[in-house]
Design an enzyme around this catalytic site. Structure first.
Site, PDB file in Angstrom:
ATOM      1  N   ASN A   2      37.364  77.722  -2.722  1.00 27.68           N
ATOM      2  CA  ASN A   2      38.493  77.927  -1.807  1.00 27.68           C
ATOM      3  C   ASN A   2      38.780  76.593  -1.133  1.00 27.68           C
ATOM      4  O   ASN A   2      38.224  76.275  -0.087  1.00 27.68           O
ATOM      5  CB  ASN A   2      38.153  79.010  -0.783  1.00 27.68           C
ATOM      6  CG  ASN A   2      39.347  79.414   0.060  1.00 27.68           C
ATOM      7  OD1 ASN A   2      40.338  78.691   0.145  1.00 27.68           O
ATOM      8  ND2 ASN A   2      39.265  80.574   0.699  1.00 27.68           N
ATOM      9  N   HIS A  48      32.211  84.970   8.102  1.00 29.51           N
ATOM     10  CA  HIS A  48      32.245  85.956   7.015  1.00 29.51           C
ATOM     11  C   HIS A  48      31.587  87.269   7.456  1.00 29.51           C
ATOM     12  O   HIS A  48      32.117  88.357   7.186  1.00 29.51           O
ATOM     13  CB  HIS A  48      31.521  85.410   5.782  1.00 29.51           C
ATOM     14  CG  HIS A  48      32.356  84.486   4.951  1.00 29.51           C
ATOM     15  ND1 HIS A  48      32.569  83.171   5.282  1.00 29.51           N
ATOM     16  CD2 HIS A  48      33.044  84.693   3.794  1.00 29.51           C
ATOM     17  CE1 HIS A  48      33.332  82.599   4.368  1.00 29.51           C
ATOM     18  NE2 HIS A  48      33.642  83.501   3.455  1.00 29.51           N
TER      19      HIS A  48
END
Length: 512
Positions: free
Chosen positions: A383, A422
């Site tokens: 990412n 996360h």
């Protein structure tokens, strides 16, 4: 001697010179390549600087010389950071190769098999075709609350950070208490980030009991807007300080249209201007959104055919090591498919669709992470959008503040921040705290980051990386699914705060 030439000696010497030239050629070419790369990067950086400086809005400000020494600790200006250039996404280039496009067709065929399997099983069991999508309706429920929450978050992000920056910048040069002024506005911005964008959306998601997918929309948008606002302030404050240091008499202020474009642009690094494409391919946009919708139904059939039948009755069995191992290995296939779908639907289709509508030309949202032979390279290429933000605003700022000798501590801090965010997203969205991802990220991820480093180049390391990635996806799908059903089957009447922290899947079978 005597006018005669020793031919053998000349030939030998010539061969020696050729051998020495061959030895020097790689070093020479490497040096030429290095200088050429530096020249091109410098040229691109100067071009980006000219573009950004020509489009910024300026207003005059008088600054006294006695306070210019406070700008000695000025950070690197924005043009020394990420450079945006026009480039296509890697998958768009690879799909032009027929062999790679065949792999894409294989995944479409697998989706068709999932659909046929579900329809045939339902027809055999019910005697009719069952075309309901109850799971999708449930996970995306209460959409009006989601939309109103997003609209409030977005409007607040447009108004508050931009106006705080303007008010601070307009009075910074003429202020006699610059440090106090900067600290005051910095505290107001931090309060907005933590309370306005931080606590508010989380409270709404929990108090309104939003379903999982609806919570994901709210929380991921919350994280995105927090990172966007931070980037806007982080990139523009040094420009104001630089104008004070250079005694330019003008303070650069971005236009509101530039800030709005940044809030929608598929990047987390602010620039006044980005490379733009000349036209919008609306057919390309429609294709990408159709692929996102197809990926959503793909995930639905994966859960219906591979996950729900496996975990629905898992808590009726006694918890043991054998069952856990079987669960993990049975969860590898759906876990890997979900990983591919998240990558394809969001990092490729969703971001490319918005980039096309905004004519945003830099499409490097990811790199060839599937070829990684080290976890260090995987984290950098999976990412690129989030990695750029972490690299420039977490890793590099940490080194700027503490010094370059603390590289290991900087890397550890970045890992900790990423793992915590996360886990925060998963905890709020699932409604329980079960730090599986955090432990995998901080323990195994950190260890593999140092063991499988960039010096590992052989294909065996790519096999090792994929093997560990498969096992990790199996662990995540297995444990989070077990905990989800344990919370459904074993609810507590008056749960305390500790009950939300303790995994209920470890003891749920005792109460059934």
């Amino acid at each position: 001697s005597l006018g005669r030439v020793d031919v053998d000696h000349v030939i030998t010497r010539k061969m020696q010179l050729i051998a020495e030239a061959e030895q020097l050629k790689p070093a020479f070419m490497k040096e030429v390549d290095s200088h050429f790369t530096e020249f091109v990067n410098s040229l691109v950086a100067k071009t980006a600087l000219l573009d950004s400086s020509s489009s910024a809005t300026f207003f005059p400000a008088s600054c006294s010389e006695r306070e210019l020494h406070k700008a000695k600790t000025l950070r690197a200006p924005p043009e020394h950071g990420k450079i945006f250039t026009a480039r296509r996404s890697l998958l768009d280039e690879l799909f032009e190769v027929s062999h790679i496009r065949t792999i894409y067709h294989m995944f479409i065929a697998l989706l068709i098999v999932f659909i046929l399997s579900t329809l045939l099983v339902d027809f055999i069991d019910e005697g009719r075709l069952v075309l309901g999508f109850d799971l999708l309706v449930f996970v995306f429920g209460k959409f009006p609350v989601v939309f109103c929450t997003w609209l409030c978050m977005f409007c607040a992000t447009v108004i508050v950070p931009y106006n705080l920056f303007i008010w601070w910048a307009q009075g910074y040069c003429s202020s006699s208490h610059r440090v106090i002024r900067s600290l005051s506005y910095g505290m107001l911005f931090t309060l907005f980030q933590t309370a306005g964008l931080g606590f508010g959306p989380t409270y709404i998601a929990v108090s309104y009991a939003l379903p999982p997918a609806s919570r994901f929309i709210v929380i991921l948008e919350q994280v995105r807007l927090v990172m966007k606002a931070h980037s806007f302030i982080r990139e523009n404050v040094p420009r104001v300080l630089s104008s004070v240091k250079d005694k330019s008499g003008t303070v650069p202020i971005p236009r509101i249209s530039q800030y709005l474009y940044f809030l929608f642009a598929p990047t987390l690094i602010y620039r006044d201007n980005y490379p733009r494409n000349p036209t919008i391919r609306w057919g390309y946009v429609a294709t990408k959104f159709a692929q996102v919708l197809g990926s959503l139904f793909y995930a639905y059939y994966i859960f219906v055919r591979l996950c729900i039948p496996q975990f629905r009755n898992s808590n009726q069995e006694t918890f043991n090591l054998r069952g856990l191992v079987l669960c993990i290995f049975n969860s590898i296939l759906p876990g890997v498919l979900i990983l591919f779908l998240v990558f394809f639907a969001f990092l490729h289709c969703w971001l490319n669709a918005f980039a096309e509508m905004l004519r945003f030309a830099d499409r490097m949202f990811y790199k060839d992470w599937w070829n990684s032979t080290s976890y260090a390279n995987y984290y950098r290429t999976w990412n690129v959008v989030v990695h750029d933000w972490l690299y420039y605003y977490a890793y590099r700022d940490f080194l700027w503040f503490f010094g370059k000798k603390f590289r290991a501590a900087a890397m550890l801090s970045v890992f900790t921040v990423s793992a915590a965010v996360h886990e925060y997203v998963l905890s709020i969205c699932f409604g329980y705290f079960y730090p599986v991802l955090f432990c995998l990220f901080m323990c195994f991820g950190m260890v593999f980051n140092f063991i499988l480093n960039d010096r590992r180049k052989g294909p065996i390391w790519n096999v090792i990386m994929w093997t560990s990635l498969f096992l990790g996806q199996g662990v995540i799908i297995c444990l989070y699914s077990q905990e989800w059903y344990a919370r459904q089957y074993c609810p507590l009447e008056n749960p305390t705060f500790l009950d939300y922290l303790k995994p209920r899947s470890w003891s749920c079978h005792m109460k059934m």
